[in-house]
Design an enzyme around this catalytic site. Structure first.
Site, PDB file in Angstrom:
ATOM      1  N   ARG A  16     -34.518 -19.145 -35.126  1.00  0.00           N
ATOM      2  CA  ARG A  16     -35.546 -18.271 -34.382  1.00  0.00           C
ATOM      3  C   ARG A  16     -36.637 -19.530 -34.017  1.00  0.00           C
ATOM      4  NH1 ARG A  16     -36.829 -14.121 -39.286  1.00  0.00           N
ATOM      5  NH2 ARG A  16     -35.793 -15.724 -40.510  1.00  0.00           N
ATOM      6  N   GLU A 159     -34.237  -8.152 -53.254  1.00  0.00           N
ATOM      7  CA  GLU A 159     -34.489  -8.723 -51.698  1.00  0.00           C
ATOM      8  C   GLU A 159     -34.906  -7.443 -50.854  1.00  0.00           C
ATOM      9  OE1 GLU A 159     -34.915 -11.836 -50.732  1.00  0.00           O
ATOM     10  OE2 GLU A 159     -34.347 -12.378 -52.793  1.00  0.00           O
ATOM     11  N   ARG A 428     -63.501 -62.674  -4.242  1.00  0.00           N
ATOM     12  CA  ARG A 428     -63.387 -61.598  -3.346  1.00  0.00           C
ATOM     13  C   ARG A 428     -63.703 -62.063  -1.855  1.00  0.00           C
ATOM     14  NH1 ARG A 428     -69.053 -59.339  -5.947  1.00  0.00           N
ATOM     15  NH2 ARG A 428     -70.393 -60.713  -4.668  1.00  0.00           N
TER      16      ARG A 428
END
Length: 451
Positions: A16, A159, A428
């Site tokens: 399930r 049960e 840079r």
């Protein structure tokens, strides 16, 4: 007290769940379902724990061994023919043992050690052949009903599918958890028959067989029916996880942790929190994370197998991945991600940065937009930043690389070589300006467009 053994029934197919993953290793609060059960029973200090496995047993066993469960006895139930059949498969494991057998199920992750301890102690004190853990619930549909005799002992368990209308009205139901005297159980176990609607061998039938031999079977009722909540599908899983997470948060709040909004805060079962830390809304603490005293975490922060030491501040919108250590008084700000990184005492990574495979010293400032470039597509490399370094915004640190103590990295730099202590490093292109160029360019474009 008699020697205690535990048998965990975990061979169910879990159809399930509609999953290729065996049900008992679906996770809840950071652990497989089966591991929650194992933790609860291990705290009882049994002499041995057996686990009955069926389909997917190799995967289940592999997961447990990876998580440190290397002293379990495994029993194979190739065909799932009921709980009685499962215990029959364990007879070779049981035959040389004497004492008490506690039987639990691998898909009941909310069981607590305290309840199991009460069951074991009452069973030992009573001298009964068996003692069942029961629960009294208003809607008993689907559960086996417990029929008691006038003295309050168990007469039989019926049960749900086999119960009469009168028996279905009984609200005292079987949890499936029970203690058994091993020698007396082994006498009746071969006599269990599959004479029921499901054509399965129910372990509960052993109770009636023992009664027929003049033995007494006791009942202990749990004060919290949620403990015996079994997982059959993902709806059950979500409900159980919500219950467990509430338990975890309440435990830490009682220990002195402030949780501003428990409804949106998630803490896994293995996490450890110190008093006076504060979790803000939207925070998730996963795995074996550790949080020290006087820390602030969140809002909207994810930690996984990470360590945050006393007085540190993490968040909002931060992500600490496995292997992260945030030292005392450090600061991790918004939209910062760390991975396998040590952030030193009172250091700051305040915003918009990625720090991976790195070791950062004390009193370091990491500017916004800084990235440790740690991966070349094949291997990971380390970035080391010594104490008192200042890294400007939008810096790229290409590993492997080391920044010496007190160095300053100019904003916008891409660093590919080691930097000496107290150096200023700029990496840079030089800025150039052509005055008036933009105006002339736009004029040309307009003339071209209009021909």
């Amino acid at each position: 007290m008699k020697t205690l053994y535990v048998l965990v029934l975990a061979a169910g197919q879990g159809t399930r769940m509609k999953s290729a993953t065996p049900k008992v290793i679906h996770e809840m609060a950071g652990k497989p379902l089966l591991e929650h059960v194992l933790h609860a029973v291990r705290a009882l200090h049994p002499k041995a724990i057996g686990v009955v496995l069926g389909l997917g047993r190799e995967k289940v066993q592999s997961v447990l061994e990876e998580r440190g469960w290397d002293k379990l006895g495994y029993i194979v139930q190739s065909r799932q023919l009921g709980s009685g059949h499962a215990v029959r498969m364990a007879q070779p494991w049981l035959k040389s043992k004497k004492g008490t057998l506690l039987v639990v199920y691998g898909d009941t992750p909310l069981l607590t050690t305290a309840t199991l301890q009460r069951l074991v102690e009452q069973h030992a004190d009573s001298g009964h052949a068996a003692t069942f853990l029961a629960m009294d619930i208003p809607n008993p549909s689907g559960y086996g009903r417990m029929v008691l005799d006038p003295q309050g002992f168990l007469e039989r368990i019926v049960e749900d599918k086999d119960a009469s209308s009168e028996e279905r009205a009984i609200t005292l139901v079987n949890s499936g958890v029970a203690c058994w005297d091993i020698e007396r159980l082994l006498k009746v176990l071969p006599r269990i028959q599959a004479n029921n609607a499901k054509h399965e061998y129910y372990l509960t039938d052993a109770a009636k067989l023992l009664r027929d031999l003049g033995e007494r079977v006791g009942v202990v009722t749990t004060s919290d029916p949620d403990e015996t909540h079994g997982i059959n599908n993902r709806v059950d899983l979500a409900r159980a996880e919500a219950i467990l997470r509430r338990r975890i948060l309440e435990q830490w709040m009682r220990e002195g942790v402030t949780i501003v909004d428990p409804e949106t805060t998630y803490v896994d079962a293995d996490a450890v929190l110190a008093p006076d830390c504060r979790l803000w809304p939207g925070t998730m603490i996963r795995g074996a994370s550790r949080i020290g005293a006087n820390c602030e975490i969140g809002p909207y922060t994810l930690m996984e197998d990470a360590i945050v030491k006393s007085g540190a501040r993490v968040g909002p919108f931060a992500r600490l991945r496995p292997g992260t250590i945030i030292e005392e008084g450090a600061r991790i700000g918004n939209f910062v991600e760390t991975k396998k990184a040590i952030i030193g005492k009172k250091s700051k990574v305040s915003h918009l940065s990625y720090i991976g495979d790195a070791e950062i010293g004390d009193n370091v400032n990491i500017g916004a937009g800084t990235i440790t470039c740690n991966y070349d597509g094949f291997f990971k490399y380390k970035t080391t930043i010594e104490d008192d370094v200042f890294v400007g915004s939008n810096a790229n640190l290409v590993a492997p690389v080391r920044l010496g103590r007190g160095a300053i990295v100019a904003a916008g730099s891409t660093i590919t070589e080691d930097v000496k202590a107290n150096a200023l490093v700029l990496a840079r292109a030089r800025q150039m300006a052509k005055n008036g160029w933009a105006k002339e360019f736009r004029g040309k474009q307009k003339r071209s467009k209009h021909g």
